[in-house]
Design a protein around this motif. Sequence first.
Motif, PDB file in Angstrom:
ATOM      1  N   ILE A 460       0.831  -1.218   0.000  1.00 56.41           N
ATOM      2  CA  ILE A 460       0.000   0.000   0.000  1.00 56.41           C
ATOM      3  C   ILE A 460       0.861   1.263   0.000  1.00 56.41           C
ATOM      4  O   ILE A 460       0.336   2.365   0.191  1.00 56.41           O
ATOM      5  N   GLY A 461       2.152   1.095  -0.238  1.00 54.78           N
ATOM      6  CA  GLY A 461       3.029   2.254  -0.274  1.00 54.78           C
ATOM      7  C   GLY A 461       4.473   1.836  -0.114  1.00 54.78           C
ATOM      8  O   GLY A 461       4.812   0.644  -0.218  1.00 54.78           O
ATOM      9  N   ALA A 462       5.345   2.821   0.140  1.00 49.67           N
ATOM     10  CA  ALA A 462       6.772   2.534   0.260  1.00 49.67           C
ATOM     11  C   ALA A 462       7.455   3.660   1.003  1.00 49.67           C
ATOM     12  O   ALA A 462       6.970   4.800   1.043  1.00 49.67           O
ATOM     13  N   GLY A 463       8.598   3.331   1.618  1.00 50.97           N
ATOM     14  CA  GLY A 463       9.434   4.367   2.225  1.00 50.97           C
ATOM     15  C   GLY A 463       9.913   5.326   1.146  1.00 50.97           C
ATOM     16  O   GLY A 463      10.150   4.912  -0.002  1.00 50.97           O
ATOM     17  N   GLN A 464      10.045   6.587   1.489  1.00 49.82           N
ATOM     18  CA  GLN A 464      10.329   7.587   0.447  1.00 49.82           C
ATOM     19  C   GLN A 464      11.012   8.810   1.048  1.00 49.82           C
ATOM     20  O   GLN A 464      10.785   9.167   2.198  1.00 49.82           O
ATOM     21  N   VAL A 465      11.860   9.438   0.245  1.00 50.70           N
ATOM     22  CA  VAL A 465      12.428  10.747   0.583  1.00 50.70           C
ATOM     23  C   VAL A 465      11.711  11.782  -0.269  1.00 50.70           C
ATOM     24  O   VAL A 465      11.589  11.619  -1.482  1.00 50.70           O
ATOM     25  N   ASN A 466      11.235  12.822   0.344  1.00 52.60           N
ATOM     26  CA  ASN A 466      10.505  13.876  -0.365  1.00 52.60           C
ATOM     27  C   ASN A 466      11.219  15.214  -0.220  1.00 52.60           C
ATOM     28  O   ASN A 466      11.963  15.436   0.732  1.00 52.60           O
ATOM     29  N   TYR A 467      10.934  16.100  -1.153  1.00 54.49           N
ATOM     30  CA  TYR A 467      11.473  17.466  -1.100  1.00 54.49           C
ATOM     31  C   TYR A 467      10.323  18.452  -1.292  1.00 54.49           C
ATOM     32  O   TYR A 467       9.412  18.216  -2.095  1.00 54.49           O
ATOM     33  N   ARG A 468      10.393  19.547  -0.562  1.00 56.70           N
ATOM     34  CA  ARG A 468       9.380  20.588  -0.717  1.00 56.70           C
ATOM     35  C   ARG A 468       9.590  21.371  -2.008  1.00 56.70           C
ATOM     36  O   ARG A 468       8.663  21.949  -2.563  1.00 56.70           O
ATOM     37  N   LEU A 469      10.820  21.419  -2.483  1.00 58.10           N
ATOM     38  CA  LEU A 469      11.159  22.181  -3.683  1.00 58.10           C
ATOM     39  C   LEU A 469      10.319  21.722  -4.871  1.00 58.10           C
ATOM     40  O   LEU A 469      10.269  20.539  -5.195  1.00 58.10           O
ATOM     41  N   ARG A 470       9.682  22.667  -5.515  1.00 53.18           N
ATOM     42  CA  ARG A 470       8.839  22.353  -6.661  1.00 53.18           C
ATOM     43  C   ARG A 470       9.460  22.889  -7.937  1.00 53.18           C
ATOM     44  O   ARG A 470      10.284  23.792  -7.913  1.00 53.18           O
ATOM     45  N   ASP A 471       9.036  22.330  -9.046  1.00 57.11           N
ATOM     46  CA  ASP A 471       9.523  22.808 -10.331  1.00 57.11           C
ATOM     47  C   ASP A 471       9.161  24.279 -10.508  1.00 57.11           C
ATOM     48  O   ASP A 471       8.113  24.740 -10.042  1.00 57.11           O
ATOM     49  N   ALA A 472      10.032  25.001 -11.173  1.00 60.93           N
ATOM     50  CA  ALA A 472       9.897  26.455 -11.295  1.00 60.93           C
ATOM     51  C   ALA A 472       9.077  26.821 -12.524  1.00 60.93           C
ATOM     52  O   ALA A 472       9.421  26.431 -13.651  1.00 60.93           O
ATOM     53  N   ILE A 473       7.983  27.553 -12.314  1.00 59.53           N
ATOM     54  CA  ILE A 473       7.199  28.068 -13.435  1.00 59.53           C
ATOM     55  C   ILE A 473       8.079  29.017 -14.236  1.00 59.53           C
ATOM     56  O   ILE A 473       8.707  29.921 -13.683  1.00 59.53           O
ATOM     57  N   PHE A 474       8.126  28.828 -15.552  1.00 58.93           N
ATOM     58  CA  PHE A 474       9.085  29.563 -16.384  1.00 58.93           C
ATOM     59  C   PHE A 474       8.434  30.592 -17.307  1.00 58.93           C
ATOM     60  O   PHE A 474       8.975  31.661 -17.530  1.00 58.93           O
ATOM     61  N   GLY A 475       7.285  30.281 -17.868  1.00 56.99           N
ATOM     62  CA  GLY A 475       6.663  31.198 -18.826  1.00 56.99           C
ATOM     63  C   GLY A 475       5.991  32.374 -18.139  1.00 56.99           C
ATOM     64  O   GLY A 475       5.478  32.260 -17.034  1.00 56.99           O
ATOM     65  N   ARG A 476       6.008  33.522 -18.809  1.00 57.81           N
ATOM     66  CA  ARG A 476       5.321  34.716 -18.317  1.00 57.81           C
ATOM     67  C   ARG A 476       4.464  35.284 -19.453  1.00 57.81           C
ATOM     68  O   ARG A 476       4.927  35.375 -20.589  1.00 57.81           O
ATOM     69  N   GLN A 477       3.238  35.695 -19.125  1.00 60.51           N
ATOM     70  CA  GLN A 477       2.325  36.223 -20.131  1.00 60.51           C
ATOM     71  C   GLN A 477       2.560  37.725 -20.285  1.00 60.51           C
ATOM     72  O   GLN A 477       1.692  38.541 -20.020  1.00 60.51           O
ATOM     73  N   ARG A 478       3.761  38.072 -20.710  1.00 61.61           N
ATOM     74  CA  ARG A 478       4.078  39.488 -20.847  1.00 61.61           C
ATOM     75  C   ARG A 478       4.985  39.693 -22.053  1.00 61.61           C
ATOM     76  O   ARG A 478       5.500  38.746 -22.651  1.00 61.61           O
ATOM     77  N   TYR A 479       5.204  40.959 -22.374  1.00 63.02           N
ATOM     78  CA  TYR A 479       5.963  41.306 -23.576  1.00 63.02           C
ATOM     79  C   TYR A 479       7.460  41.437 -23.296  1.00 63.02           C
ATOM     80  O   TYR A 479       8.275  40.837 -24.002  1.00 63.02           O
ATOM     81  N   TRP A 480       7.826  42.213 -22.284  1.00 59.28           N
ATOM     82  CA  TRP A 480       9.222  42.616 -22.107  1.00 59.28           C
ATOM     83  C   TRP A 480      10.023  41.525 -21.414  1.00 59.28           C
ATOM     84  O   TRP A 480      10.331  41.575 -20.226  1.00 59.28           O
ATOM     85  N   GLY A 481      10.363  40.503 -22.174  1.00 60.58           N
ATOM     86  CA  GLY A 481      11.153  39.382 -21.684  1.00 60.58           C
ATOM     87  C   GLY A 481      11.708  38.609 -22.874  1.00 60.58           C
ATOM     88  O   GLY A 481      11.361  38.877 -24.037  1.00 60.58           O
ATOM     89  N   GLU A 482      12.565  37.644 -22.610  1.00 55.41           N
ATOM     90  CA  GLU A 482      13.157  36.854 -23.694  1.00 55.41           C
ATOM     91  C   GLU A 482      12.098  35.961 -24.327  1.00 55.41           C
ATOM     92  O   GLU A 482      11.444  35.171 -23.625  1.00 55.41           O
ATOM     93  N   PRO A 483      11.903  36.034 -25.647  1.00 56.99           N
ATOM     94  CA  PRO A 483      10.993  35.076 -26.290  1.00 56.99           C
ATOM     95  C   PRO A 483      11.503  33.652 -26.100  1.00 56.99           C
ATOM     96  O   PRO A 483      12.712  33.399 -26.163  1.00 56.99           O
TER      97      PRO A 483
END
Length: 978
Positions: A460-483
């Motif tokens: 029903i499960g397993a021993g595990q190591v977890n991290y709070r760190l989450r993947d970083a959102i990269f896209g921004r819905q704006r104009y003034w940035g690197e395409p």
Amino acid sequence: MENHREIDQKWQQYWAANNTYAAEENSDKPKFYVLDMFPYPSGAGLHVGHPLGYIASDIFARYKRHKGFNVLHPMGYDSFGLPAEQYAIQTGQHPAITTENNITRYRQQLDQIGFSFDWNREVRTSNPDFYKWTQWIFIQLFSSWYDKDADKARSIDDLVDHFNAFGTAKLNTHCGEEMDFTAEDWSGYSEKKQSDILLNYRLAYRSESMVNWCPDLGTVLANDEVKDGVSERGGYPVVQKKMMQWSMRISAYAERLLQGLNDIDWSDALKETQRNWIGKSKGASVHFQLDGHDEQIEVFTTRPDTIFGVTFMVLAPEHELVNQITTDAQREEITAYQEAAARKSERDRMMDTKTVTGAFTGAYVVHPFSGEKVPVWIGDYVLAGYGTGAVMAVPGHDSRDHAFASKFELPIVQVVEGGDVAEAAVDAKEGKMMNSDFLNGLDVKEAIAKAISEIENRGIGAGQVNYRLRDAIFGRQRYWGEPIPVYYENGIPKTLSEDKLPLTLPEVDKYLPTEDGEPPLARANEWHTPEGHPLETTTMPGWAGSSWYFLRYMDAGNVTEFVGKEKVAYWQNVDLYVGGSEHATGHLLYARFWHKFLADRGFVTTQEPFKKLVNQGMIQGQSEIAAKLLIIAKLPGGGDKDQLPDPSAIQIFVSKSWGEIINGQSDGDLTPIFDTINEILQKETNRQKELNPEIKGSLSLGSKTLTIPFNMNVEYVSPNHVLDSDRAKVEDPRLLGDNCHFILENSEFITTPEVEKMSKSKYNVRTPDQIVEQYGADVLRMYEMFLGPIEHAKPWDTKGITGVSNFLRKMSRLFENLSNDEPTADELKSLHKCIKKINEDIENFSFNTSVSAFMICVNELTEQKCSKRAILEPLTILLSPFAPHTAEELWEKLGHAPSVTTQEFPTHNKDYLVESSIEYPVQFNGKTRFNIAVPADLDRKGIEEAVMADERSAKWIEGLTVRKVIVVPGRIVNIVVN
């Protein structure tokens, strides 16, 4: 020096013309790389707090240059970002123009302070020649996956080869979700299916993600850009929203980011901040079967020993199963709760531990050991992006679970001995297990191991190591940035070929999202490849360019590589990085991630980008607060509320003493001030009624008079806190001119000083221009260091600045009658004390005590009337890192050719510091009567003889008998008489 402006300009022009601070190419010298955190060039320019870190790093860079190092000390601009875009939205001016104007202003201010920057290597993130390589790095990330066995990133081609040969068998990788297919399955998948699968493994990938969406800014924000549910810039509301979004798989590097902290010289506090953000925890993953559904709820827990204390489950409101398992009877309540939770930022949800809210889904899970049904709730204290977005609630031993259970009257079961769980959760890191079946009687640590073993045995499960760190959102819905260099072919994301880089920003008619909510780039005509494939319309976040800019400085002019291999091999990484601690969980983490990735792929030679990091403290401003009366519109007889007078059409400020009386902070007769206020309000009411005869109400202070603080612009306030109200009314656009009234005390308007963060929003900014104009760049440099330890926050106060100015003038006067005479022992001692102290202080970043040491040395040399070259030449070199303009001028006065920056830094000679004599306090029966200096090499007998032979001793022993002479070498002489 009286002509400081001429001297500053003279040497700044000399340095620029002679390229004095250019780092050498192909040098045999040892290297030293000093870097300041990438500044964003704002329209307000520098205030006095900004140069603090720059001055400190400049001192160290100059010091290392004197020490024979080839120093790289560059500067550039983090020139993409929201402020310029928001200004463009408001005015229509292209962000590039705004940014260029801001950079021009910034550069003028930096130059006038005399920094030793190598401007030949300047970079700007908004320059296509720079962001071409940011796009190139994105392509490398998109083309990579993380191999857990090799513990590094590898080419995506290697993963495709593995799929062709084995499918997912023998694969140990970091990915979004575990997959299971054979090589035959893989070869039979369509191109679209294969693309979707690879996105599950790519380090740069596109998926549906929960994001911080700011409708007013029209963009996604990072967690560190949101505070108290609003955008940090502008204060606009932020909601949680699911969107297709580009992300970076930083989570693959969690353990390496954690372990790498052991290898760098950073403060313990900063390291701890990153450790907490990465959030490593050990425990178990457990699956709870949903009653009446095929699905299971997976939870991660660090305390599997408490599983028998689970009395309910809590899912994040955004959890993917919520809508599926919610019963019809609970649907309306759940939907309303989800909408309310979406209006809160994740930070707010984590921080608000006092407010308990939740809603019951109507669903149950089956407890994997007891078989009992456990209700499933949703609560905003559980976040979808942390762990699995679900918790097994153990209210007996978790405070938030306990508060939840108490609020909604859910069962609370104690499973670890000690305390009374009916009153509060018991923090049970130790103790014996109870009410826990096969775990009863075990210690907590034993029970955790036993529970994990049983969970795995039952499947029903397993021993595990977890991290709070989450993947970083990269896209921004704006104009003034690197395409983002991605196009879509039949819905499949593909990266541009490297020869098509840079993908430059297109022209758009507006800098706002489209009417359909698409990012501004969707407004561009022909935003597609030559083949007609649509290009990605989101741009990169601000942290993209700043995650690698330090590498570009090593080889800023390279047009064929982001940095040449031989340059990386020489410079390696940053030896000293100076900047603010506020970047701990943003820029510093992302830069470490990208650097480790580039190392994995063989592009750089080190694992960490920044060897030593120094966080400068904040210089706080002194705000000047005025008491503004809170005016309301009053309608005594009732009537149409739309016809009330406009309270915002008038402003009334009261001087400090009046405000204190009104607010009850001091006693006083309010009659005269109320008479004045009522007269002003009546006149304004009459004025509004003349303009609009339908107005029936009147302006009033209301039944409860209050004042609100108003930050006056400090430019209009004298050092003794007197406001020039006439000037303020004319120049400050926040004030209403003739409709702004100041009620004075003794013919003056007094403000209240308050120490706050120096900020444009607080109207308490002091610019370095004023100090440089009045005193010169070197006084500013030394005074900012003199304010206190570099890492401490301190208020800006110019009371002591004249002391620094006087010191530099006093030192200059020593050079008026230069002599070639041999220095005395005292002069050498004064000099070498200073040399020793300055060397130690610079190495320890104790620049405030360095300024004190200089002052002491110059005072001693002045008393000694020293003007000897043998003393003043090394002293000039010693001063050079701190006051470079003055040092250059004095070096020239000594008859030397420029520049002092090439001279070897002095080191002290300990022989000159040996004391030739020691001064002893002489006591008679324990009372000090005089001091005597004797040769330092005298023994006890010699010291006693010298004291007894002194004519002053005769006075105190006349007519008395000397019983004993006590000599404590190096400290004191006591003569016992009676």
